[in-house]
Design a protein around this motif. Structure first.
Motif, short mmCIF file in Angstrom:
data_model
loop_
_atom_site.label_atom_id
_atom_site.label_comp_id
_atom_site.label_asym_id
_atom_site.label_seq_id
_atom_site.Cartn_x
_atom_site.Cartn_y
_atom_site.Cartn_z
N UNK A 180 48.63 41.76 39.58
CA UNK A 180 49.84 41.14 39.06
C UNK A 180 50.05 41.56 37.61
N UNK A 181 51.22 42.08 37.31
CA UNK A 181 51.55 42.43 35.93
C UNK A 181 51.78 41.14 35.14
N UNK A 182 51.59 41.17 33.82
CA UNK A 182 51.83 39.95 33.02
C UNK A 182 53.22 39.39 33.28
N UNK A 183 53.28 38.11 33.63
CA UNK A 183 54.53 37.47 33.98
C UNK A 183 55.41 37.27 32.75
N UNK A 184 56.73 37.41 32.96
CA UNK A 184 57.69 37.29 31.88
C UNK A 184 58.48 35.99 32.06
N UNK A 185 58.49 35.14 31.03
CA UNK A 185 59.28 33.92 31.09
C UNK A 185 58.49 32.74 31.63
N UNK A 204 48.75 34.65 35.92
CA UNK A 204 49.75 35.08 34.95
C UNK A 204 49.51 36.52 34.52
N UNK A 205 48.95 37.31 35.41
CA UNK A 205 48.68 38.72 35.10
C UNK A 205 47.21 39.01 35.25
N UNK A 206 46.79 39.48 36.42
CA UNK A 206 45.37 39.67 36.69
C UNK A 206 45.19 40.44 37.98
N UNK A 253 38.36 35.44 44.49
CA UNK A 253 37.51 36.23 43.59
C UNK A 253 38.40 36.94 42.58
N UNK A 254 37.96 36.99 41.32
CA UNK A 254 38.74 37.56 40.24
C UNK A 254 38.06 38.82 39.73
N UNK A 255 38.82 39.90 39.61
CA UNK A 255 38.30 41.13 39.02
C UNK A 255 38.54 41.15 37.51
N UNK A 256 39.78 40.93 37.10
CA UNK A 256 40.11 40.84 35.67
C UNK A 256 41.09 39.70 35.48
N UNK A 257 41.10 39.14 34.29
CA UNK A 257 42.04 38.08 33.99
C UNK A 257 41.51 36.71 34.35
N UNK A 258 42.42 35.76 34.51
CA UNK A 258 42.09 34.36 34.79
C UNK A 258 42.94 33.88 35.96
#
Length: 598
Positions: free
Chosen positions: A188-193, A210-212, A227-232
């Motif tokens: 997911x790209x960083x969310x806008x708004x 919110x982007x990860x 499971x998370x690779x990068x981000x939160x």
């Protein structure tokens, strides 16, 4: 010009009437008035050019030369421009509210009704909209691309619905995926708004980001894994909420319980021991606990190659979440954790030790306290030899990639599968193997093929297939006139076995059938001429003799006892017997039970 127009107008308002019209009308009867067209018809002799308004063209050109025309043209141009902008915005808005199938393999389908009782096959480029239901069959996958750059990879045997899908200008997006079975990998790209969100919902929990990069999996026993690779990532349901950092995992059960975040591990290899009393298993030298919530596919025995994923608790205990048959016989493993020591050859990650030498690929700029992913091999002496150390901090430096063959724009290789069609009958088998042959038909030495990679599509019968693998599936170089071979391995599921058992004699038309299409997915030289393909057709029929029109090398291996994932968690016997390796029968032309096989 104005005087000339005035004179013309005077002429048009005072026409010369014909004699009939100059006659005085009877008393009480109004005079008959006729149109200028009638006057012209009466006064102009036959054979001459007729022009009802002799000065009409002259007046038109006068208007054309004035500012009125320019104003009208300008207004029309503005209107057309606004119309085109509106159409473009309308089309863009429609695309913002869709997810495009960017890539796919195998057989991918969408439901044709809201109940999900009928389905149709789709292909690359298909656009999904809000409310659409999508599923992938065995050995199939699809990559969904959203308009602002986010992507979701749908793994084999998965089902989901796009419950919400809205996009707007400024790359604002609202996505809610309802995953009912299988697995998705999401980038997911960083969310806008503030109003943007990206959610993946399962029967027992929802992940919001919110982007990860993160994975969500739903097993058939109702367990949901995150499971998370990068981000939160935040995981929540009606009973609670947890926050996952990079490298961490959690699970949510059907009763709503969400496990505490932990780091994760994965190992693929041979089953070396199973202790029913303690629940301790060992796979390729790694020990772990099997608990009541562990999802086990089939009935693994000693000697089987399995793939295990699980959690690492605070006391370094490893607990398996899932155990499945492996796709191949490779021995690999990884785990995640916090980097605690990176000096010398013995590194420490969350209390676990791994050997790092000159052959280990290590991301740059690692720091103590960073979350990392360690890929390693298990040596005979119990040492964990690190193969790769990857940073899970967002935007790490990309690792060095493998060099490829340089393209030659003047090379003109040709691609041909020989034969290009293989047709066979499967009799009481669960593993099917086909040998394919690819040839570079060029004769000039300069016309070599570079960086050739194969792909496959399942045209029919995806519901019978668990896995498809091609080995090898790529070549750095194929010289002119050179022929290369590869293996196509199909692992069938229980539906295929049932189809073979239920086949009626002399009922060729209703044979269960699997059809694969092998093609050249990419090549560096002459990439616009990748026309060759190999069609593999397998039918389930042991009741009648069948003779294929074109036969390739085909091997069927005998099935072993197994069940689909989702059955009750089996407990291994106290003294399990080692399972002998599966043997591939010789191509004698006979099926088990004295039934003929071509």
């Amino acid at each position: 010009l104005a005087d000339r127009n005035q004179a013309d107008n005077q002429q048009e308002t005072s026409p010369t009437l014909p004699a009939a019209d100059r006659t005085q009308p009877a008393a009480g009867i109004p005079p008959v008035r006729r149109s200028p067209a009638d006057w012209t018809q009466d006064t102009i002799p036959a054979g001459r050019n007729r022009q009802p308004y002799p000065n009409a063209n002259r007046g038109f050109w006068a208007w054309l030369s004035t500012g009125a025309f320019l104003a009208t043209a300008g207004a029309a141009a503005v209107f057309i421009g606004l119309l085109l902008v509106g159409v473009n915005l309308w089309m863009s808005g429609r695309q913002m509210d869709t997810a495009r199938v960017e890539a796919m393999t195998g057989q991918v389908q969408v439901a044709t009704n809201a109940a999900g009782t009928t389905w149709k096959n789709i292909s690359t480029g298909y656009r999904l909209k809000r409310g659409d239901q999508l599923r992938t069959l065995g050995a199939s996958s699809a990559t969904l691309a959203f308009f602002e750059g986010s992507r979701t990879l749908v793994s084999p045997n998965s089902a989901l619905a796009l419950e919400e899908l809205n996009g707007s200008s400024g790359k604002a997006i609202q996505v809610k995926i309802d995953l009912t079975s299988g697995e998705t990998s999401n980038k997911v790209t960083p969310l806008q708004g503030e109003k943007s969100y990206f959610l993946v919902q399962t029967p027992s929990g929802t992940a919001s980001v919110h982007g990860t990069e993160f994975n969500v999996r739903v097993t058939k026993n109702g367990l949901s894994k995150f499971a998370v690779n990068t981000g939160v990532v935040q995981v929540k349901n009606n009973t609670g909420e947890v926050t996952l950092q990079a490298g961490q995992t959690t699970s949510a059960s059907e009763n709503g319980t969400i496990a505490d975040p932990t780091y994760q591990f994965s190992v693929q290899g041979s089953v070396l021991s199973i202790d029913e009393t303690t629940g301790m298993w060992e796979v390729s030298g790694m020990e772990f606990d099997v608990v009541e919530t562990t999802a086990i596919s089939g009935q693994p025995q000693l000697g089987d190659t399995v793939s295990v994923t699980g959690r690492i608790l605070e006391d370094q205990t490893r607990v398996a979440d899932s155990i499945e048959p492996a796709d191949d016989n490779s021995q690999t493993a990884f785990f995640t954790g916090t980097l605690e020591k990176n000096e010398g050859e013995e590194w420490q990650v969350s209390g676990l030790f791994v050997t790092v030498n000159q052959d280990t690929r290590v991301d740059e700029n690692l720091a103590i306290g960073d979350p990392v992913r360690i890929t390693f091999n298990l040596l005979n002496d119990g040492t964990w030899l690190g193969l790769k150390v990857e940073s899970l901090v967002e935007n790490p430096q990309e690792p060095v990639t493998t060099a490829t063959m340089t393209a030659d724009p003047n090379a003109r290789p040709g691609y041909e599968f020989t034969p290009d069609e293989v047709e066979n009958v499967s009799c009481e088998s669960s593993d099917l193997n086909v040998t394919g042959t690819l040839r570079n038909t060029a004769s000039n030495a300069k016309d070599y093929a570079a960086n050739v990679r194969l792909g496959y599509l399942i045209d029919r019968g995806g519901q019978y297939i668990d896995e498809v693998s091609l080995s090898p599936d790529e070549w750095t170089r194929i010289d002119a006139g050179q022929t290369v071979t590869f293996q196509i391995h199909m692992k069938m599921n229980e539906k295929w076995s049932e189809a073979q058992k239920n086949q009626k004699p002399d009922d060729d038309e209703n044979d269960a059938e699997v059809k694969l299409r092998i093609f050249i997915a990419s090549a560096t030289n002459r990439p616009d001429h990748l026309n060759g393909r190999l069609t593999v057709t397998v039918r389930a029929n042991c009741q009648v003799d069948q003779t294929p029109t074109i036969t390739g090398t085909f091997t069927a291996t005998q099935p072993t006892e197994s069940t689909l994932e989702g059955t009750k968690t089996p407990r291994a016997s106290k003294t399990p017997a080692a399972l002998a390796p599966t043997r591939t029968p010789a191509n004698t032309g006979q099926c088990p039970g004295d039934k003929t096989q071509p």
